[in-house]
Write a protein that holds these residues in place. Sequence first.
Motif, PDB file in Angstrom:
ATOM      1  N   GLY A   3       0.784  -1.227   0.000  1.00 50.10           N
ATOM      2  CA  GLY A   3       0.000   0.000   0.000  1.00 50.10           C
ATOM      3  C   GLY A   3       0.810   1.267   0.000  1.00 50.10           C
ATOM      4  N   SER A   4       2.113   1.233   0.394  1.00 48.61           N
ATOM      5  CA  SER A   4       2.864   2.483   0.435  1.00 48.61           C
ATOM      6  C   SER A   4       3.355   2.848  -0.964  1.00 48.61           C
ATOM      7  CB  SER A   4       4.031   2.367   1.408  1.00 48.61           C
ATOM      8  OG  SER A   4       4.945   1.402   0.961  1.00 48.61           O
ATOM      9  N   LYS A   5       3.550   4.135  -1.140  1.00 48.77           N
ATOM     10  CA  LYS A   5       3.818   4.633  -2.487  1.00 48.77           C
ATOM     11  C   LYS A   5       5.152   5.339  -2.597  1.00 48.77           C
ATOM     12  CE  LYS A   5      -1.004   5.080  -3.744  1.00 48.77           C
ATOM     13  NZ  LYS A   5      -2.156   5.960  -3.912  1.00 48.77           N
ATOM     14  N   CYS A   6       5.732   5.252  -3.792  1.00 51.44           N
ATOM     15  CA  CYS A   6       7.010   5.923  -4.081  1.00 51.44           C
ATOM     16  C   CYS A   6       6.848   7.430  -3.948  1.00 51.44           C
ATOM     17  CB  CYS A   6       7.459   5.568  -5.501  1.00 51.44           C
ATOM     18  SG  CYS A   6       8.923   6.486  -6.044  1.00 51.44           S
ATOM     19  N   ARG A   7       7.815   8.059  -3.294  1.00 50.45           N
ATOM     20  CA  ARG A   7       7.730   9.499  -3.099  1.00 50.45           C
ATOM     21  C   ARG A   7       7.756  10.254  -4.429  1.00 50.45           C
ATOM     22  NH1 ARG A   7      11.860  12.639   0.766  1.00 50.45           N
ATOM     23  NH2 ARG A   7      13.445  12.158  -0.773  1.00 50.45           N
ATOM     24  N   VAL A   8       8.480   9.671  -5.395  1.00 53.55           N
ATOM     25  CA  VAL A   8       8.685  10.382  -6.657  1.00 53.55           C
ATOM     26  C   VAL A   8       7.508  10.192  -7.620  1.00 53.55           C
ATOM     27  CG1 VAL A   8      10.259  10.730  -8.598  1.00 53.55           C
ATOM     28  CG2 VAL A   8      11.162  10.029  -6.357  1.00 53.55           C
ATOM     29  N   CYS A   9       7.114   8.914  -7.852  1.00 58.54           N
ATOM     30  CA  CYS A   9       6.137   8.648  -8.929  1.00 58.54           C
ATOM     31  C   CYS A   9       4.788   8.152  -8.406  1.00 58.54           C
ATOM     32  CB  CYS A   9       6.711   7.634  -9.915  1.00 58.54           C
ATOM     33  SG  CYS A   9       6.891   5.963  -9.209  1.00 58.54           S
ATOM     34  N   ARG A  10       4.685   7.950  -7.079  1.00 59.49           N
ATOM     35  CA  ARG A  10       3.459   7.432  -6.451  1.00 59.49           C
ATOM     36  C   ARG A  10       3.137   6.003  -6.878  1.00 59.49           C
ATOM     37  NH1 ARG A  10       3.852   9.986  -2.459  1.00 59.49           N
ATOM     38  NH2 ARG A  10       1.763   9.419  -1.794  1.00 59.49           N
ATOM     39  N   GLY A  11       4.048   5.316  -7.594  1.00 57.92           N
ATOM     40  CA  GLY A  11       3.862   3.897  -7.895  1.00 57.92           C
ATOM     41  C   GLY A  11       4.132   3.072  -6.646  1.00 57.92           C
ATOM     42  N   PRO A  12       3.901   1.743  -6.710  1.00 55.37           N
ATOM     43  CA  PRO A  12       4.106   0.895  -5.537  1.00 55.37           C
ATOM     44  C   PRO A  12       5.562   0.942  -5.063  1.00 55.37           C
ATOM     45  CG  PRO A  12       2.952  -0.295  -7.273  1.00 55.37           C
ATOM     46  CD  PRO A  12       3.432   0.986  -7.875  1.00 55.37           C
ATOM     47  N   ALA A  13       5.766   1.151  -3.766  1.00 51.16           N
ATOM     48  CA  ALA A  13       7.122   1.252  -3.220  1.00 51.16           C
ATOM     49  C   ALA A  13       7.663  -0.139  -2.902  1.00 51.16           C
ATOM     50  CB  ALA A  13       7.113   2.111  -1.973  1.00 51.16           C
ATOM     51  N   ILE A  14       9.008  -0.287  -2.991  1.00 48.48           N
ATOM     52  CA  ILE A  14       9.643  -1.549  -2.599  1.00 48.48           C
ATOM     53  C   ILE A  14      10.483  -1.381  -1.341  1.00 48.48           C
ATOM     54  CG2 ILE A  14       9.769  -2.439  -4.957  1.00 48.48           C
ATOM     55  CD1 ILE A  14      12.925  -1.726  -4.603  1.00 48.48           C
ATOM     56  N   ILE A  15      10.715  -0.144  -0.921  1.00 45.17           N
ATOM     57  CA  ILE A  15      11.590   0.070   0.252  1.00 45.17           C
ATOM     58  C   ILE A  15      11.207   1.364   0.952  1.00 45.17           C
ATOM     59  CG2 ILE A  15      13.394   1.318  -1.040  1.00 45.17           C
ATOM     60  CD1 ILE A  15      15.504  -0.181   0.653  1.00 45.17           C
ATOM     61  N   ASP A  16      11.288   1.341   2.283  1.00 47.22           N
ATOM     62  CA  ASP A  16      11.103   2.580   3.038  1.00 47.22           C
ATOM     63  C   ASP A  16      12.459   3.002   3.587  1.00 47.22           C
ATOM     64  OD1 ASP A  16      11.115   0.365   4.964  1.00 47.22           O
ATOM     65  OD2 ASP A  16      10.730   1.925   6.451  1.00 47.22           O
ATOM     66  N   LEU A  17      12.751   4.289   3.498  1.00 45.68           N
ATOM     67  CA  LEU A  17      14.026   4.808   3.993  1.00 45.68           C
ATOM     68  C   LEU A  17      13.734   5.887   5.032  1.00 45.68           C
ATOM     69  CD1 LEU A  17      16.074   5.059   0.664  1.00 45.68           C
ATOM     70  CD2 LEU A  17      16.053   3.197   2.329  1.00 45.68           C
ATOM     71  N   PRO A  18      13.698   5.481   6.325  1.00 43.90           N
ATOM     72  CA  PRO A  18      13.324   6.448   7.378  1.00 43.90           C
ATOM     73  C   PRO A  18      14.187   7.697   7.379  1.00 43.90           C
ATOM     74  CG  PRO A  18      13.361   4.224   8.261  1.00 43.90           C
ATOM     75  CD  PRO A  18      13.926   4.142   6.875  1.00 43.90           C
ATOM     76  N   ARG A  19      15.461   7.583   6.994  1.00 47.71           N
ATOM     77  CA  ARG A  19      16.308   8.785   7.066  1.00 47.71           C
ATOM     78  C   ARG A  19      15.902   9.811   6.013  1.00 47.71           C
ATOM     79  NH1 ARG A  19      21.661   9.016   4.210  1.00 47.71           N
ATOM     80  NH2 ARG A  19      21.572   7.555   2.478  1.00 47.71           N
ATOM     81  N   HIS A  20      15.231   9.331   4.947  1.00 43.49           N
ATOM     82  CA  HIS A  20      14.680  10.270   3.971  1.00 43.49           C
ATOM     83  C   HIS A  20      13.185  10.494   4.214  1.00 43.49           C
ATOM     84  CE1 HIS A  20      18.310  10.497   1.581  1.00 43.49           C
ATOM     85  NE2 HIS A  20      18.409   9.181   1.589  1.00 43.49           N
ATOM     86  N   ASN A  21      12.678   9.836   5.249  1.00 42.73           N
ATOM     87  CA  ASN A  21      11.261   9.939   5.602  1.00 42.73           C
ATOM     88  C   ASN A  21      10.373   9.675   4.382  1.00 42.73           C
ATOM     89  OD1 ASN A  21       9.119  10.328   7.314  1.00 42.73           O
ATOM     90  ND2 ASN A  21       9.034  12.549   6.975  1.00 42.73           N
ATOM     91  N   ALA A  22      10.704   8.634   3.610  1.00 44.04           N
ATOM     92  CA  ALA A  22       9.969   8.381   2.363  1.00 44.04           C
ATOM     93  C   ALA A  22      10.134   6.934   1.912  1.00 44.04           C
ATOM     94  CB  ALA A  22      10.480   9.312   1.266  1.00 44.04           C
ATOM     95  N   GLU A  27      12.718   1.813  -9.541  1.00 41.13           N
ATOM     96  CA  GLU A  27      13.382   2.764 -10.431  1.00 41.13           C
ATOM     97  C   GLU A  27      13.918   3.978  -9.673  1.00 41.13           C
ATOM     98  OE1 GLU A  27      10.872   4.111 -13.626  1.00 41.13           O
ATOM     99  OE2 GLU A  27      12.132   5.900 -13.923  1.00 41.13           O
ATOM    100  N   HIS A  28      13.109   4.495  -8.741  1.00 41.56           N
ATOM    101  CA  HIS A  28      13.552   5.716  -8.053  1.00 41.56           C
ATOM    102  C   HIS A  28      14.493   5.440  -6.891  1.00 41.56           C
ATOM    103  CE1 HIS A  28      10.131   7.378 -10.454  1.00 41.56           C
ATOM    104  NE2 HIS A  28      11.161   8.154 -10.786  1.00 41.56           N
ATOM    105  N   LEU A  29      14.543   4.172  -6.449  1.00 42.48           N
ATOM    106  CA  LEU A  29      15.625   3.809  -5.534  1.00 42.48           C
ATOM    107  C   LEU A  29      16.961   3.873  -6.272  1.00 42.48           C
ATOM    108  CD1 LEU A  29      16.644   2.560  -2.774  1.00 42.48           C
ATOM    109  CD2 LEU A  29      16.815   0.475  -4.124  1.00 42.48           C
TER     110      LEU A  29
END
Lengths: 320, 320
Positions: A3-22, A27-29
């Motif tokens: 359910g979480s979304k990529c900060r850049v494209c709003r597509g499905p996220a594969i990773i959360d990076l707390p230090r970037h709070n996103a 692709e955007h990783l």
Amino acid sequence: MSGSKCRVCRGPAIIDLPRHNANFCAEHLLQLCRRQMAKAIEDHEMLEPGDRVLVAVSGGKDSLALWDMLLDAGYAADGLYIGLGIGEYSAESGAYVRRFAAERGLDLREIDLREEYGYDVPTAARATRRVPCSACGMSKRRLFDRAALEGGYDAVATGHNLDDEAAVLFGNTLRWDVDYLARQAPVLPAADGFPRKIKPLVRLTEREMAAWCVVRGIDYQVEECPIAEGNRHLGYKAALNEIERRSPGSKSAFYLGFLDRMAPLLAGESVAASGGLEPCDRCGAPTTTGDVCAFCRLVETAAAHDPIPVELVTGRRRRR
Amino acid sequence: MSGSKCRVCRGPAIIDLPRHNANFCAEHLLQLCRRQMAKAIEDHEMLEPGDRVLVAVSGGKDSLALWDMLLDAGYAADGLYIGLGIGEYSAESGAYVRRFAAERGLDLREIDLREEYGYDVPTAARATRRVPCSACGMSKRRLFDRAALEGGYDAVATGHNLDDEAAVLFGNTLRWDVDYLARQAPVLPAADGFPRKIKPLVRLTEREMAAWCVVRGIDYQVEECPIAEGNRHLGYKAALNEIERRSPGSKSAFYLGFLDRMAPLLAGESVAASGGLEPCDRCGAPTTTGDVCAFCRLVETAAAHDPIPVELVTGRRRRR
């Protein structure tokens, strides 16, 4: 990550990076990793376009990702793998490196400590009666330097990441070892007898490098070195990880803040920077330790010792 | 401790101190504490014979032990207790201080924030919208300074121990706050408008101070401040305790090594040291923050706010 979304494209996220709070998609990783490496290279003037780089590859995620990223960024990058003779661990690590290079048609050089210098890391550890990481680090530094100079490379690149560098900085800070602190830079310029040494991954974490490998389909050695187990460096990593868990971003603030605000105050405090290097009588490499350099003395001591099986020098856990 | 022996006299030990790699009986634990305090006072030129000292007492083990130790060492030491208005915790802390002073016939001064300045720490925290430790620390510093100057004392002594100072140093180091690092000294000399401030316990640990109190029969507030719960300082303490557990002696090497090797390199980097202090228009105390000092602004803001019960501002755990 459901359910979480990529900060850049709003597509499905594969990773959360707390230090970037996103969160980020694959692709955007990769984009984040590319930008952070480019920023490190630019900020610290590590490389110029067209530079030939020798990458120190161990078979782990960081060094294989580094090789991949440097090629991806357009640099001419060859690999050097050093066979350390740490039993099954080294055998497997070498296999990962060779497969990576072969699948991509890359130029990989290899040096086997036992075949070419008559010792291996477990034996050197026993012969010198010091922690294994000491002989291992010295051997790698010296052989990478020599190979880079002989091969005419502009720089040696190592896969030290933000977690590594922050832990080393933490150890040097706990002891306030001013000489080591003064030399803790992501780039060491070429000097008489030394090639330029660069650490392009200092703005990227272990977790980000593992994610790069997964996304790019890079198989790597997942095991930690069995001899390093329980060493102080890993204790420092654990302490910083706990700080980071409580306050995401602390680790990069610690390391990058040091480079920004403290390193300039320490310039000139390094013993090596103050001169006094003489060529080793045996190998000609620059040394501060007298007529014969520490590496030549290590080789002499270790090669004269009966080979020690790795099982007898594995870290603290086994010895307890 | 059953069966273990004192390093000095071989009598039955009451405490093991891994950083000294030894055990101690009650008498020689006191001797160790006395010697470490004397060394701190001498090394950093904190006091001279005959100096009059104002001890900042909170009711906890460190400040009561400090008062006891200074008297034991022959100094003329009075106490100052500030009522912070942190609910039951402050009520109990004050009672410990009063009992300690009364039993020994000592001179104790008291200031109650609510009675004399119209606010308390929980209300100040809410009114300033900052962490409670910020308003609390500023109030204490300012009132101790003023009382010392008005009472003609040679120095204000606080009970900061090795664990406290190492944790503060660790926090400042994680952020590489050069200005704070440059001012992190166990003694701050008297300057225009500031009394001399000293920390005679910087070579002694929390555990050693608790042992001093037990041996000397000092009852103290055992609870930690309920508002400080979960703050970063306590996280830094926990991280350093884990490092110390793996390598006894690391904590004192970190703090004392800083004083020895790094502090000299930072001399002159402090903003305050570079001058620019002006007297506050209201109270006359030196300030860097404009016409009215930060304390006078705190008093104004906090005293205008409706009183907040301590339960509403207790640390992180409650707010989650």
